[in-house]
Scaffold this active site. Structure first.
Site: not given
Length: 352
Positions: A149, A179, A205, A230, A257
């Protein structure tokens, strides 16, 4: 058929840094479906709502659950096309009930304990030293793919961190996914994407925020680094809108997701449409409890996956539910001998 729901607050073991701030807890809802003649037998699911990210996470969320409860009692359908997290939970509960209330949502070799799923190791945002320590720990545990992240500490520090990884681990030894959660701007995105590509990063992402598809499409055309969507998938309803988004942006990957993109049925539609266009994909969890994560892993195991998936292990929370999932190196497995008794749900504040 009847339905009940119960709110539940998941507590993080330690504060979790995200692009939307630091989380110490996360709300979720469990639901159960049952026959009123035999209420001790029920199917259970999780409506994993994500405040700040789920479009339906507003003041009307509880009313939608009450509407679903009432309609189930009346035998009426409820429109959940814009309530991904509730549809996600309902699909689980109905599958569990239909399968004999054993919490086997998608029977397969995975739930029989014969196969496993390769996953990436997620490294949460933190300061430089914390993230370096977490990266080394993931590699020691046997992960061959990590997801970082980024966007929380300054860019120079983040690049230093990835340079550190590449000095220690080659592309063949360790795949790096990043991401950005929309943290880049159009002014800095291209030079940053080039720098990441030069360091052998696999993909990124959501480099820029969702909601500006024309700019994302431009980045996907010119970026030297593969881009995955995403947040851009959230709030896109119906096959026509999904087709239009994929055709306009043409990303390298989409990140699925189910609690945020239409439940299992909606995610499967995204997969079909992406594969029609040669777009890759993988599944990622979204801070579900072990109830939702168990169902998510079982569903993922039924798909034709060939790359590491982004599934969690449920270890983030202090008050999670018992789980049959366990991790060996970077392989997520299901233990069919683990018995999850329904007594663990008896203390919840069920609303009937």
């Amino acid at each position: 058929m009847r339905l009940a729901y119960a709110p539940y607050i998941l507590k993080f073991k330690q504060p979790a840094g995200t692009s939307r701030g630091v989380l110490t807890e996360k709300p979720t809802f469990l639901i159960k479906v049952y026959d009123e003649k035999n209420p001790d037998q029920f199917g259970v699911g999780e409506c994993s709502v994500f405040p700040g990210l789920s479009p339906e996470a507003d003041g009307n969320y509880g009313y939608k659950l009450i509407e679903l409860l009432a309609n189930m009692a009346l035998g009426k359908e409820t429109d959940l096309s814009r309530h991904s997290s509730i549809l996600f939970g309902l699909e689980q509960a109905l599958r569990d009930y239909a399968g004999g209330c054993r919490h086997i949502y998608f029977p397969s070799d995975f739930t029989a304990g014969r196969t496993s799923i390769e996953i990436n190791g997620l490294v949460w945002m933190g300061n430089f030293d914390e993230m370096i320590e977490r990266i080394d720990e993931k590699v020691r545990k046997g992960f061959h793919c990590i997801k970082l992240k980024i966007g929380a500490i300054d860019w120079k520090k983040e690049i230093e961190m990835i340079e550190y990884i590449r000095r220690k681990y080659s592309d063949e030894e360790l795949q790096i996914r990043v991401d950005a959660n929309g943290a880049f701007t159009m002014e800095n995105a291209l030079p940053r994407l080039k720098r990441l590509a030069d360091l052998g990063v696999h993909s990124i992402e959501q480099p820029i925020p969702a909601g500006i598809p024309e700019l994302m499409a431009f980045l996907c055309r010119v970026s030297p680094l593969k881009i995955a969507l995403d947040e851009s998938l959230i709030g896109v309803y119906g096959a026509d809108a999904k087709n239009a988004l994929l055709d306009e942006i043409s990303p390298a990957y989409v990140i699925l997701k189910p609690s945020l993109c239409g439940g299992f049925s909606g995610a499967e539609e995204w997969i079909r449409l992406a594969e029609d266009r040669g777009i890759g994909w993988w599944v990622t969890s979204a801070l579900e409890s072990n109830v939702g994560l168990n169902a998510l892993a079982q569903w993922t195991a039924t798909l034709d996956t060939s790359i590491p998936q982004g599934l969690g292990t449920g270890a983030l929370f202090t008050n999670n539910f018992e789980s049959p999932l366990h991790l060996d190196s970077d392989r997520l497995s299901y233990d069919p001998e683990t018995s999850i008794g329904d007594e663990i749900y008896s203390s919840l504040d069920w609303r009937y």
